[in-house]
Design an enzyme around this catalytic site. Structure first.
Site, PDB file in Angstrom:
ATOM      1  N   CYS A 111      -1.306   0.839   7.416  1.00 42.71           N
ATOM      2  CA  CYS A 111      -2.740   0.553   7.602  1.00 42.71           C
ATOM      3  C   CYS A 111      -3.190  -0.700   6.848  1.00 42.71           C
ATOM      4  CB  CYS A 111      -3.589   1.740   7.150  1.00 42.71           C
ATOM      5  SG  CYS A 111      -3.282   3.241   8.102  1.00 42.71           S
ATOM      6  N   ARG A 112      -3.242  -0.625   5.511  1.00 40.45           N
ATOM      7  CA  ARG A 112      -3.840  -1.721   4.741  1.00 40.45           C
ATOM      8  C   ARG A 112      -2.932  -2.925   4.558  1.00 40.45           C
ATOM      9  NH1 ARG A 112      -5.195   2.087  -0.209  1.00 40.45           N
ATOM     10  NH2 ARG A 112      -3.270   2.979   0.650  1.00 40.45           N
ATOM     11  N   SER A 113      -1.708  -2.701   4.058  1.00 41.84           N
ATOM     12  CA  SER A 113      -0.870  -3.873   3.747  1.00 41.84           C
ATOM     13  C   SER A 113      -0.422  -4.670   4.980  1.00 41.84           C
ATOM     14  CB  SER A 113       0.314  -3.490   2.851  1.00 41.84           C
ATOM     15  OG  SER A 113       1.141  -2.528   3.442  1.00 41.84           O
TER      16      SER A 113
ATOM     17  N   ASP B  65      -8.130   3.861   1.224  1.00 40.74           N
ATOM     18  CA  ASP B  65      -7.162   4.227   2.255  1.00 40.74           C
ATOM     19  C   ASP B  65      -7.915   4.690   3.504  1.00 40.74           C
ATOM     20  OD1 ASP B  65      -5.183   5.277   3.804  1.00 40.74           O
ATOM     21  OD2 ASP B  65      -4.211   6.388   2.184  1.00 40.74           O
TER      22      ASP B  65
ATOM     23  N   ASN C 158       2.320   1.462   4.248  1.00 43.19           N
ATOM     24  CA  ASN C 158       2.666   0.194   4.936  1.00 43.19           C
ATOM     25  C   ASN C 158       2.422   0.273   6.446  1.00 43.19           C
ATOM     26  OD1 ASN C 158       5.586  -1.938   5.503  1.00 43.19           O
ATOM     27  ND2 ASN C 158       3.511  -2.566   5.087  1.00 43.19           N
TER      28      ASN C 158
ATOM     29  N   CYS D 188       0.869  -1.188   0.000  1.00 44.57           N
ATOM     30  CA  CYS D 188       0.000   0.000   0.000  1.00 44.57           C
ATOM     31  C   CYS D 188       0.899   1.230   0.000  1.00 44.57           C
ATOM     32  CB  CYS D 188      -0.986  -0.020   1.166  1.00 44.57           C
ATOM     33  SG  CYS D 188      -0.223   0.011   2.796  1.00 44.57           S
TER      34      CYS D 188
HETATM   35  P1  4NP Z   1      -1.746   2.840   4.107  1.00 48.64           P
HETATM   36  O1  4NP Z   1      -2.361   4.197   4.686  1.00 48.64           O
HETATM   37  O2  4NP Z   1      -1.234   3.160   2.726  1.00 48.64           O
HETATM   38  O3  4NP Z   1      -2.919   1.904   4.072  1.00 48.64           O
HETATM   39  O4  4NP Z   1      -0.666   2.399   5.070  1.00 48.64           O
HETATM   40  C1  4NP Z   1      -1.621   5.386   4.802  1.00 48.64           C
HETATM   41  C2  4NP Z   1      -0.787   5.567   5.853  1.00 48.64           C
HETATM   42  C3  4NP Z   1      -0.100   6.762   5.985  1.00 48.64           C
HETATM   43  C4  4NP Z   1      -0.254   7.752   5.042  1.00 48.64           C
HETATM   44  C5  4NP Z   1      -1.085   7.543   3.959  1.00 48.64           C
HETATM   45  C6  4NP Z   1      -1.768   6.352   3.834  1.00 48.64           C
HETATM   46  N1  4NP Z   1       0.428   8.984   5.200  1.00 48.64           N
HETATM   47  O5  4NP Z   1       0.200   9.878   4.369  1.00 48.64           O
HETATM   48  O6  4NP Z   1       1.222   9.135   6.136  1.00 48.64           O
END
Ligand code: 4NP
Length: 144
Positions: free
Chosen positions: A8-10, A116, A6, A3
């Site tokens: 939240c989702r992955s 997201d 790295n 994702c």
């Molecule tokens: P992820 O979510 O891609 O599912 O891990 C996010 C985590 C952090 C951020 C964006 C998306 N960020 O902008 O810090």
């Protein structure tokens, strides 16, 4: 499992798929296309929803996706189209590019991207957990 952050989702996708496959024959890992959170554990909300369903993902550490991952992994699942183009742009040839798939292409949920949940509430994490779980169930069936 890839994702953006790295965190939240992955990390959820890594924990969920690893729990459904034989650990001696299938290695699951996750990474982010961005390096904002490298070295950090998953987001507290991902840890909480995983724990709700009996999975411990607290040991995971954020890392950035690298070109080397194309050599080490047979399949690279991405959460959304933006991840898809970021990862595919690092592929050196058709074989590597062919490893990249949208996670939700494994199931018929009516949507193709895992949204997201970072800027939303806890229900976003529950929603994301459910769709990742469905996709991982389908992948595990093929791998086991
Ligand atoms: P992820 O979510 O891609 O599912 O891990 C996010 C985590 C952090 C951020 C964006 C998306 N960020 O902008 O810090």
């Amino acid at each position: 499992m890839v994702c953006l952050g790295n965190i939240c989702r992955s990390p959820l996708a890594e924990g969920i798929l690893q729990s459904k496959v034989d650990a001696d024959s299938v290695f699951v890992d996750s990474a982010g296309t961005a390096g904002y959170h490298v070295g950090n554990p998953p987001d507290k909300r991902s840890i909480a929803v995983a724990r709700k369903y009996g999975l411990n993902i607290t040991h995971q550490k954020c890392r950035k996706f690298s070109e080397q991952d194309f050599t080490e992994f047979d399949l690279i699942y991405v959460m959304d189209r933006s991840n898809f183009s970021d990862v595919a742009s690092l592929a050196k040839n058709q074989e590597e590019a062919g490893k990249v798939k949208l996670l939700l292409s494994e199931v018929e949920l009516g949507i193709k991207e895992v949204p997201d949940p970072y800027y939303g509430g806890d229900d976003g994490f529950e929603n994301v957990y459910q769709m990742i779980d469905r996709a991982c169930e389908a992948i595990a069936k093929k791998l086991n």
